[in-house]
Design a protein around this motif. Structure first.
Motif, mmCIF file in Angstrom:
data_model
loop_
_atom_site.group_PDB
_atom_site.id
_atom_site.type_symbol
_atom_site.label_atom_id
_atom_site.label_comp_id
_atom_site.label_asym_id
_atom_site.label_seq_id
_atom_site.Cartn_x
_atom_site.Cartn_y
_atom_site.Cartn_z
ATOM 1 N N LYS A 9 0.851 -1.211 0.000
ATOM 2 C CA LYS A 9 0.000 0.000 0.000
ATOM 3 C C LYS A 9 0.878 1.249 0.000
ATOM 4 C CE LYS A 9 -4.617 -0.896 0.789
ATOM 5 N NZ LYS A 9 -5.248 -1.722 1.790
ATOM 6 N N GLY A 10 0.506 2.216 -0.816
ATOM 7 C CA GLY A 10 1.273 3.464 -0.855
ATOM 8 C C GLY A 10 2.417 3.415 -1.853
ATOM 9 N N THR A 11 2.678 2.257 -2.435
ATOM 10 C CA THR A 11 3.725 2.201 -3.470
ATOM 11 C C THR A 11 3.084 1.859 -4.813
ATOM 12 O OG1 THR A 11 4.145 -0.128 -3.045
ATOM 13 C CG2 THR A 11 5.611 1.425 -1.964
ATOM 14 N N THR A 12 3.875 2.026 -5.838
ATOM 15 C CA THR A 12 3.388 1.715 -7.177
ATOM 16 C C THR A 12 3.600 0.237 -7.464
ATOM 17 O OG1 THR A 12 5.554 2.151 -8.098
ATOM 18 C CG2 THR A 12 4.006 4.015 -8.024
ATOM 19 N N LEU A 13 2.939 -0.240 -8.507
ATOM 20 C CA LEU A 13 3.160 -1.617 -8.948
ATOM 21 C C LEU A 13 4.597 -1.779 -9.441
ATOM 22 C CD1 LEU A 13 -0.153 -2.214 -10.943
ATOM 23 C CD2 LEU A 13 0.435 -3.210 -8.737
ATOM 24 N N ARG A 14 5.105 -0.778 -10.145
ATOM 25 C CA ARG A 14 6.486 -0.844 -10.675
ATOM 26 C C ARG A 14 7.504 -1.023 -9.550
ATOM 27 N NH1 ARG A 14 7.371 -1.930 -16.023
ATOM 28 N NH2 ARG A 14 6.045 -0.644 -17.290
ATOM 29 N N GLN A 15 7.311 -0.267 -8.472
ATOM 30 C CA GLN A 15 8.271 -0.378 -7.367
ATOM 31 C C GLN A 15 8.180 -1.760 -6.723
ATOM 32 O OE1 GLN A 15 10.723 1.794 -6.532
ATOM 33 N NE2 GLN A 15 11.402 0.083 -5.230
ATOM 34 N N PRO A 24 -5.831 0.557 -5.722
ATOM 35 C CA PRO A 24 -6.136 0.841 -7.137
ATOM 36 C C PRO A 24 -6.370 2.325 -7.395
ATOM 37 C CG PRO A 24 -8.070 -0.053 -6.037
ATOM 38 C CD PRO A 24 -6.982 0.014 -4.992
ATOM 39 N N THR A 25 -5.321 3.098 -7.291
ATOM 40 C CA THR A 25 -5.437 4.543 -7.547
ATOM 41 C C THR A 25 -5.646 4.789 -9.041
ATOM 42 O OG1 THR A 25 -3.069 4.730 -7.907
ATOM 43 C CG2 THR A 25 -3.838 5.044 -5.646
ATOM 44 N N ALA A 26 -6.026 6.016 -9.358
ATOM 45 C CA ALA A 26 -6.216 6.370 -10.769
ATOM 46 C C ALA A 26 -4.907 6.168 -11.534
ATOM 47 C CB ALA A 26 -6.690 7.817 -10.873
#
Ligand code: DUC
Ligand code: ZN
Ligand code: ZN
Length: 466
Positions: A99-105, A131-133
């Motif tokens: 949570k709070g990080t991107t999928l890439r990271q 699932p952020t924008a």
């Protein structure tokens, strides 16, 4: 030499056919299937053996963050080693979005854990927890284009679950991006209510894990997931189905025209909720979600494997050590079932169990075994025909099976990092005696032949369901 390797005198089994032929391998691929082949650097005699596509286990958990003070029992090294000895050539673990990080990271971190560690090939599903924008609108389409073509969403666990509106947005993005969505279907609010009631009553033993997650909680969530998918016209996979009522939801959705794949696992064929009621805290060894049900549910799951309700038979290998304060018997887990980490080991025993209990006992035939354990995984998750079959041009990922070899499953013979197996003492007939990855032998009998790092990361294309 015409070939690097010839597998000679075996009986080749695919998802559709069973036939006697030799298999010629060059540069890691299958290049010839013929009555008799000659001229190779290496000849492997497969007399009396089945020559099957290597198992693909599209549902395993390795080196996954598992909560405060809890450590998963397998990393990529031990998990892929165990998988190889169990007849597999590809596994698909889950990369969790913290949570709070991107999928890439999250992917960067997870790849770092796998790099150079794997004995067989791996490919990651993405677990979307935030699932952020940006994640749905920017990251997901780009990641699918990069070969990450499947995601999982949870309807349970406070820190992982998505609300219905978030599931809809995720499904919608997956549809336009070309990702296949796997859904863990259990109603979190109902489960939390039942956990609270058990706690108020002082009912804290492992067996109450099962009663806090009843069939109705799974059935309701399965129905809801299928309805949400129908609303945005998006195919989904219902993973780890444990019982008939959830199966009926899948069947009804298909009858309405929805595209749905179904998955079940060994624990729903062989275990019941009674196993969680073992003496002392031994029941903790069987705590997984959804929990194992009853004998009738086992019979239902077998029917589902036979009649096509299920496309996939996966292990849901999610290993924690038992006698370990970072595992099942952590300090809080010893006192209250809700803190026992959810999951059981099974990547090495999945295929022998299905072979012995399924093929050996006449419940499914050899071709269905291959479909359920390899081919359908490759098709649904975008690896076919490179993986999942024995055909010219496919990777030479092959398991040689001795259908007569009898083995008593015991933790001593397994290669995972867990200190137990839920199937201790189970006798199985049929065992993978040699596993070949892209033409190179990984395991031969009890011997490990390949080195760590022989497995590679697989980018994937679009699911056959989309
Ligand atoms: N879901 C899984 O798929 N595996 C283990 C635990 C869980 O809830
Ligand atoms: Zn799950
Ligand atoms: Zn799982």
């Amino acid at each position: 030499m015409q070939f690097d390797t010839i597998i000679r005198n075996g009986t080749v089994v695919t998802a559709s056919d069973t036939f006697r032929c030799d298999v010629g391998i060059r540069d890691g691929r299958i290049v010839s299937l013929a009555d008799t082949l000659e001229n190779a650097a290496e000849i492997i005699d497969a007399t009396g053996l089945y020559v099957m596509p290597g198992g693909i286990d599209s549902h395993v958990h390795l080196a996954q963050p598992s909560g405060d003070g809890i450590v998963m029992a397998d990393d990529f090294e031990s998990g892929t080693l165990s998988a190889a000895f169990g007849g597999n050539t590809t596994v698909m673990p889950f990369c969790m979005q913290e949570k709070g990080t991107t999928l890439r990271q999250s992917l960067k971190d997870y790849h770092a854990k796998a790099e150079g560690e794997c004995y067989i090939d791996v490919s990651f599903h993405l677990v979307v927890t935030d699932p952020t924008a940006y994640v749905l609108g920017q990251e997901l389409p780009a990641l699918v284009a990069d070969g990450y073509s499947s995601i999982k969403v949870f309807m349970t666990y406070d820190n992982l679950r998505l609300r219905d509106d978030e599931i809809l947005a995720t499904l919608d993005s997956a549809r336009s991006s070309g990702a296949l969505v796997m859904v863990h279907c259990e109603n979190e609010d109902a489960i939390r209510f039942l956990i609270g009631r058990h706690e108020a009553n002082g009912e804290l033993a492992p067996k109450f894990h099962a009663t806090s997650r009843p069939v109705a909680a799974e059935r309701e969530a399965t129905h809801r997931a299928l309805s949400l998918a129908e609303i945005v016209d998006t195919p989904i996979v219902i993973v780890h189905v444990s019982n008939r009522e959830a199966m009926e939801e899948i069947q009804r959705a298909r009858a309405r025209g929805s595209k749905v794949a179904g998955e079940t696992c060994p624990q729903y064929l062989l275990l019941t909720a009674d196993d969680l009621d073992a003496a002392e805290l031994e029941g903790a060894k069987f705590v997984c979600s959804p929990p194992p049900r009853d004998k009738e549910s086992q019979a239902a799951c077998w029917e589902g494997l036979q009649n096509g309700t299920f496309d996939l038979f996966s292990s849901d290998h999610c290993p924690f050590r038992y006698e370990d304060d970072q595992g099942k018997l952590n300090e809080k887990g010893k006192r209250n079932f809700r803190w026992i980490p959810n999951g059981i080991p099974g990547v090495e025993t999945r295929l022998p169990i299905l072979f012995s209990e399924g093929v050996g006992k006449g419940r499914i035939d050899l071709n269905r075994f291959v479909a359920l354990s390899s081919t359908n995984h490759a098709k649904l998750y975008g690896l076919y025909p490179r993986k999942g079959t024995i055909a010219i041009g496919s990777d030479a990922d092959i398991a040689l099976w001795d259908p007569e070899k009898t083995v008593t499953i015991s933790n001593d013979i397994l290669h995972h990092g867990a200190d137990y197996t839920p199937y201790e003492g189970l006798e199985v007939k049929g065992w993978p005696v040699r596993v070949i990855l892209r033409g190179k032998t990984v395991t031969a009998g009890h011997e490990l032949v390949a080195g760590k790092g022989s497995g590679t990361y697989l980018e994937r294309t679009r699911s056959s369901l989309l």
